[in-house]
Motif scaffolding. Structure first.
Motif, PDB file in Angstrom:
ATOM      1  N   GLN A   1       5.810 -11.173   4.784  1.00 25.61           N
ATOM      2  CA  GLN A   1       5.515 -10.271   3.674  1.00 25.61           C
ATOM      3  C   GLN A   1       4.306  -9.396   3.991  1.00 25.61           C
ATOM      4  OE1 GLN A   1       5.142 -13.039   0.395  1.00 25.61           O
ATOM      5  NE2 GLN A   1       7.196 -13.876   0.803  1.00 25.61           N
ATOM      6  N   GLU A   2       3.319  -9.972   4.665  1.00 22.25           N
ATOM      7  CA  GLU A   2       2.136  -9.193   5.046  1.00 22.25           C
ATOM      8  C   GLU A   2       2.502  -8.100   6.037  1.00 22.25           C
ATOM      9  OE1 GLU A   2      -1.534  -7.606   5.420  1.00 22.25           O
ATOM     10  OE2 GLU A   2      -0.774  -8.952   3.867  1.00 22.25           O
TER      11      GLU A   2
ATOM     12  N   HIS B   1       3.820  -5.301   4.036  1.00 24.70           N
ATOM     13  CA  HIS B   1       2.711  -4.609   3.372  1.00 24.70           C
ATOM     14  C   HIS B   1       2.014  -3.656   4.338  1.00 24.70           C
ATOM     15  CE1 HIS B   1       2.165  -7.839  -0.007  1.00 24.70           C
ATOM     16  NE2 HIS B   1       3.331  -7.214  -0.060  1.00 24.70           N
TER      17      HIS B   1
ATOM     18  N   ASP C   1       9.560  -9.225  -6.710  1.00 30.51           N
ATOM     19  CA  ASP C   1       8.229  -9.550  -7.242  1.00 30.51           C
ATOM     20  C   ASP C   1       7.633 -10.760  -6.534  1.00 30.51           C
ATOM     21  OD1 ASP C   1       8.340  -7.512  -9.185  1.00 30.51           O
ATOM     22  OD2 ASP C   1       9.476  -8.793 -10.532  1.00 30.51           O
ATOM     23  N   SER C   2       8.445 -11.783  -6.355  1.00 36.16           N
ATOM     24  CA  SER C   2       7.941 -13.020  -5.749  1.00 36.16           C
ATOM     25  C   SER C   2       7.572 -12.835  -4.286  1.00 36.16           C
ATOM     26  CB  SER C   2       8.993 -14.133  -5.884  1.00 36.16           C
ATOM     27  OG  SER C   2      10.180 -13.786  -5.185  1.00 36.16           O
TER      28      SER C   2
ATOM     29  N   GLY D   1       6.132  -9.962  -3.257  1.00 35.49           N
ATOM     30  CA  GLY D   1       5.107  -8.933  -3.215  1.00 35.49           C
ATOM     31  C   GLY D   1       5.648  -7.570  -2.846  1.00 35.49           C
TER      32      GLY D   1
ATOM     33  N   SER E   1       7.550  -5.451  -5.107  1.00 30.87           N
ATOM     34  CA  SER E   1       7.952  -4.644  -6.252  1.00 30.87           C
ATOM     35  C   SER E   1       7.308  -3.261  -6.175  1.00 30.87           C
ATOM     36  CB  SER E   1       7.540  -5.321  -7.556  1.00 30.87           C
ATOM     37  OG  SER E   1       6.119  -5.296  -7.689  1.00 30.87           O
TER      38      SER E   1
ATOM     39  N   GLU F   1       5.378  -1.871  -8.379  1.00 32.00           N
ATOM     40  CA  GLU F   1       3.982  -1.954  -8.789  1.00 32.00           C
ATOM     41  C   GLU F   1       3.107  -2.496  -7.664  1.00 32.00           C
ATOM     42  OE1 GLU F   1       6.589  -1.571 -12.113  1.00 32.00           O
ATOM     43  OE2 GLU F   1       6.567  -3.077 -10.509  1.00 32.00           O
ATOM     44  N   GLN F   2       3.589  -3.518  -6.960  1.00 34.13           N
ATOM     45  CA  GLN F   2       2.796  -4.129  -5.897  1.00 34.13           C
ATOM     46  C   GLN F   2       2.630  -3.201  -4.694  1.00 34.13           C
ATOM     47  OE1 GLN F   2       5.509  -7.442  -5.929  1.00 34.13           O
ATOM     48  NE2 GLN F   2       3.957  -8.887  -6.668  1.00 34.13           N
ATOM     49  N   LEU F   3       3.713  -2.523  -4.303  1.00 33.88           N
ATOM     50  CA  LEU F   3       3.634  -1.663  -3.125  1.00 33.88           C
ATOM     51  C   LEU F   3       2.964  -0.329  -3.426  1.00 33.88           C
ATOM     52  CD1 LEU F   3       7.048  -2.328  -1.335  1.00 33.88           C
ATOM     53  CD2 LEU F   3       4.805  -3.328  -0.875  1.00 33.88           C
TER      54      LEU F   3
ATOM     55  N   ALA G   1       0.522   0.023  -5.355  1.00 32.85           N
ATOM     56  CA  ALA G   1      -0.916  -0.252  -5.349  1.00 32.85           C
ATOM     57  C   ALA G   1      -1.477  -0.147  -3.932  1.00 32.85           C
ATOM     58  CB  ALA G   1      -1.182  -1.641  -5.924  1.00 32.85           C
TER      59      ALA G   1
ATOM     60  N   HIS H   1       9.717   4.128  -3.787  1.00 31.93           N
ATOM     61  CA  HIS H   1      10.282   2.778  -3.805  1.00 31.93           C
ATOM     62  C   HIS H   1      11.691   2.860  -4.382  1.00 31.93           C
ATOM     63  CE1 HIS H   1      10.943  -1.332  -5.317  1.00 31.93           C
ATOM     64  NE2 HIS H   1       9.937  -1.743  -4.564  1.00 31.93           N
TER      65      HIS H   1
END
Length: 392
Positions: free
Chosen positions: A80-81, A84, A103-104, A106, A108, A110-112, A114, A121
């Motif tokens: 996941q990192e 990111h 979401d689980s 990381g 979503s 909103e998460q990406l 940010a 997306h």
């Protein structure tokens, strides 16, 4: 054409048909597409065979040119990192994860966003990201059934039939792409990314928009029409000699008169049952029988040539081998041979449009599983130890 989207980077976490078709178009237009695949197994379509082309799935090869394959375990926090890190400098992120499961991980919107506010997306789901069915899985035939397409396909009285091409999957890939391109245009003005959501169900419903409109107007359920069309007659297949078939589309009074002249049936023009389209629709079966009594006297190619002489739209019902050899298809340069590929006699079906008379060009062949993992991770300054931990 391959320079139009050059400079854009796409992180593609999709598999099967819809998502890979979407990202392949982006790659054909010049974007750098990084395809994230599960270690060992990869995209499911790598295993959709027979047939194999060489030693690889023909389905995978058809949907994944102009991409780099990177194996990352999305259930591993280290994986996941990696995503990111890639998204920090990417332009577009596409996924087909089950709604909510991003979401689980990381991943979503909103998460990406940010991490990268300019990121577009895009998601592709089966039944959409709202409602009680949002978490249900879905494939092309399921949505053809659910959206009503299957109720309209085939001849009246026949068993249910799927449209023979992946019309929902590939259509969803196209609609997702349209959303992405629209979001790119908006970003050029605002500098901000957007959340693009598409689904197989929404595509299926859009494909039956004419039938939905007809039902809402009349209250009558549309029926299976075989090769015909509910609102226009004659506009369907007619048998010729040797049990071959031709489509004849005489969609207005002028064309109907030309058809009757070509078939030497002028009496049909004067017949009150056929004097306008609205009454021809009411007497569909009688007209079909009369015309087919004449078309069965012709060889297929002779009938099509006759229609052409009188400017009546028509076509033979071609099999796929005829399409591949067809003079007009090849004049458009739709099917291209690729030399020096690991699969002998490899050919690709190009994008169905040109810009300034130019088509896309093959920049890279469909990748082997994980072919570019080391290259991409090295660009993120990942250590060899980190790389090995991800290669499971």
């Amino acid at each position: 054409m391959t320079n139009i989207l050059s400079g854009l980077t796409v992180i593609d976490i999709t598999q099967n048909v819809a998502g890979p078709f979407c990202s392949q178009i982006l790659g054909d237009l010049g974007a750098t597409v990084i395809k994230i695949e599960r270690p060992v197994h990869g995209d499911d379509t790598r295993h959709w065979h027979p047939p194999l082309w060489g030693e690889e799935s023909s389905t995978f090869l058809a949907l994944n040119r102009n991409k780099k394959s990177v194996c990352v375990d999305l259930n591993d926090p280290k994986g996941q990192e990696i995503i990111h890190q890639l998204c920090k400098t990417a332009d577009i992120f596409i996924h087909s994860l089950k709604p909510g499961s991003e979401d689980s991980r990381g991943l979503s919107y909103e998460q990406l966003s940010a991490i990268n506010p300019a990121l577009i997306h895009a998601s592709i789901s089966a039944f959409g990201d709202k409602g009680k069915m949002k978490n249900k899985p879905g494939y092309d035939p399921l949505i053809q059934a659910y959206s009503g397409i299957m109720s309209l396909t085939g001849n009246e009285g026949d068993d249910p039939a799927r449209v023979g091409v992946s019309i929902v999957d590939m259509g969803t890939g196209m609609w997702c792409l349209i959303g992405i391109l629209t979001a790119l245009h908006q970003r050029n003005e605002t500098g901000k990314g957007s959340k693009v959501a598409s689904s197989l169900l929404e595509t299926g419903v859009s494909w039956v928009s004419l039938q939905l409109s007809t039902y809402m107007a009349s209250g009558n359920l549309p029926k299976k029409m075989g090769t015909g069309m509910a609102t226009t007659v004659p506009y369907q297949a007619f048998k010729t000699k040797g049990d071959q078939w031709a489509i004849i589309a005489a969609g207005n009074n002028r064309l109907f008169k030309s058809l009757c002249t070509a078939l030497e049936m002028p009496e049909l023009v004067e017949d009150p049952r056929f004097e306008s389209n609205s009454v021809r629709v009411q007497h569909r079966e009688e007209l079909q029988q009369l015309i087919e009594e004449r078309t069965t006297q012709y060889e297929l190619d002779d009938l099509v040539n006759l229609m052409e002489q009188y400017n009546v739209p028509s076509s033979p019902i071609n099999t796929i081998d005829r399409v591949l050899r067809d003079e007009q298809v090849n004049a458009l340069d739709m099917i291209k041979a690729v030399d020096g590929f690991r699969v002998s006699d490899f050919r690709m079906v190009d994008l169905p449009f040109r810009i300034n008379e130019e088509r896309s060009h093959l920049q890279s062949l469909p990748p082997l599983l994980g072919e570019h993992t080391e290259e991409i991770l090295a660009s993120l300054n990942s250590t060899e130890e980190q790389y090995k931990s991800l290669k499971v």
